[in-house]
Design a protein around this motif. Structure first.
Motif, PDB file in Angstrom:
ATOM      1  N   THR A  94      81.651  88.334  73.494  1.00 29.40           N
ATOM      2  CA  THR A  94      82.185  88.308  74.851  1.00 29.40           C
ATOM      3  C   THR A  94      83.425  87.417  74.860  1.00 29.40           C
ATOM      4  N   THR A  95      84.235  87.546  75.890  1.00 29.08           N
ATOM      5  CA  THR A  95      85.444  86.719  75.959  1.00 29.08           C
ATOM      6  C   THR A  95      85.081  85.231  76.034  1.00 29.08           C
ATOM      7  N   GLU A  96      83.989  84.906  76.716  1.00 30.75           N
ATOM      8  CA  GLU A  96      83.563  83.512  76.789  1.00 30.75           C
ATOM      9  C   GLU A  96      83.178  82.996  75.409  1.00 30.75           C
ATOM     10  N   GLN A  97      82.459  83.792  74.649  1.00 31.51           N
ATOM     11  CA  GLN A  97      82.088  83.399  73.289  1.00 31.51           C
ATOM     12  C   GLN A  97      83.317  83.302  72.388  1.00 31.51           C
ATOM     13  N   GLN A  98      84.265  84.208  72.579  1.00 29.38           N
ATOM     14  CA  GLN A  98      85.487  84.165  71.779  1.00 29.38           C
ATOM     15  C   GLN A  98      86.274  82.888  72.054  1.00 29.38           C
ATOM     16  N   ASP A  99      86.383  82.515  73.315  1.00 31.80           N
ATOM     17  CA  ASP A  99      87.092  81.277  73.647  1.00 31.80           C
ATOM     18  C   ASP A  99      86.405  80.068  73.020  1.00 31.80           C
ATOM     19  N   ALA A 100      85.085  80.038  73.096  1.00 32.00           N
ATOM     20  CA  ALA A 100      84.336  78.927  72.502  1.00 32.00           C
ATOM     21  C   ALA A 100      84.512  78.894  70.988  1.00 32.00           C
ATOM     22  N   ALA A 101      84.516  80.062  70.365  1.00 32.36           N
ATOM     23  CA  ALA A 101      84.681  80.133  68.913  1.00 32.36           C
ATOM     24  C   ALA A 101      86.078  79.673  68.499  1.00 32.36           C
ATOM     25  N   LEU A 102      87.095  80.070  69.247  1.00 31.34           N
ATOM     26  CA  LEU A 102      88.453  79.641  68.926  1.00 31.34           C
ATOM     27  C   LEU A 102      88.619  78.139  69.107  1.00 31.34           C
ATOM     28  N   LEU A 103      87.962  77.588  70.110  1.00 37.60           N
ATOM     29  CA  LEU A 103      87.998  76.135  70.289  1.00 37.60           C
ATOM     30  C   LEU A 103      87.364  75.426  69.100  1.00 37.60           C
ATOM     31  N   ALA A 104      86.248  75.952  68.615  1.00 33.90           N
ATOM     32  CA  ALA A 104      85.591  75.370  67.446  1.00 33.90           C
ATOM     33  C   ALA A 104      86.486  75.477  66.219  1.00 33.90           C
TER      34      ALA A 104
END
Length: 234
Positions: free
Chosen positions: A147-157
């Motif tokens: 999901t876009t929310e998961q993608q944002d979190a992954a990119l932050l990591a």
């Protein structure tokens, strides 16, 4: 990337103004090599360098780095993925004009420059593979399927070096973000910035022969629109 859950979404204008000011200061600047200006639409383009799996990642990642849901064009509308593919397939991807001899010290401070035996094309290939593997472990699917929310979190990591990449891959996010900005603001002859949309958005005149009559007119909107190196006008 910014933690949207805690700080809220930055406005597109603020992000792009910062990006425009810093794109030329990326740790690893991208060499631009001219390509024909007549490119197919992104959904009809067949990548030259990226595999289908890597292409899915690039489409998804650039769409989150410069999203389409703001008040200006996103990376997809400006054809940034095509720009990245052409550059990695060419001299930039092969680091043709870089000094790449060892020794390399991935533990050295980033300020000391590029410290990996991988050229940019190899760094993308290995970085995408490692990052997708981490996404599967943490979220149950490769990056493009999150999901876009998961993608944002992954990119932050990824940005914060929290996913355990091998030291040789530490510059992957820096390269991905910097190259995405470069594709967004490049002359359209290199594949990105389709229709000079990014230039029009920030009021940049492009390759006009003279701009001096506007240089000291502060807070006045430039009315003529940008011009590309090839003479195309927006």
């Amino acid at each position: 990337m910014h933690d949207q859950s805690q700080k809220g979404s930055l406005t597109r204008r603020r992000f792009l103004m910062v990006s425009a000011a810093t794109a030329g200061l990326a740790n690893v600047p991208m060499s631009l090599h001219a390509k024909p200006a007549d490119f197919p639409p992104l959904d009809q383009y067949t990548p030259t360098y990226f595999t289908p799996e890597e292409w899915s990642f690039i489409l998804a990642a650039t769409a989150r780095l410069i999203p389409s849901d703001g008040d200006g064009p996103g990376a997809i509308e400006t054809r940034v993925p095509l720009f990245l593919d052409l550059q990695l397939a060419g001299d930039y991807g092969k680091a043709v004009d870089w000094y790449m001899e060892g020794p390399h010290d991935p533990s050295a401070a980033p300020q000391l420059g590029y410290q990996t035996p991988y050229n940019p094309a190899q760094l993308y290939r290995e970085g995408i593979k490692a990052f997708d593997a981490w996404c599967v472990t943490e979220h149950g699917a490769v990056f493009a399927k999150l999901t876009t929310e998961q993608q944002d979190a992954a990119l932050l990591a990824l940005q914060d070096n929290k996913i355990g990449l091998e030291p040789e891959l530490r510059d992957f996010f820096t390269l991905l973000l910097g190259n995405t900005k470069e594709g967004y603001f490049a002359d359209p002859m290199y594949g990105g910035n389709q229709g000079m949309q990014a230039w029009s958005y920030i009021g940049f005149p492009g390759a006009r022969a003279s701009f001096k009559e506007w240089a000291d007119q502060y807070n006045v909107r430039y009315p003529l629109g940008p011009v590309s190196i090839s003479g195309e006008r927006a």
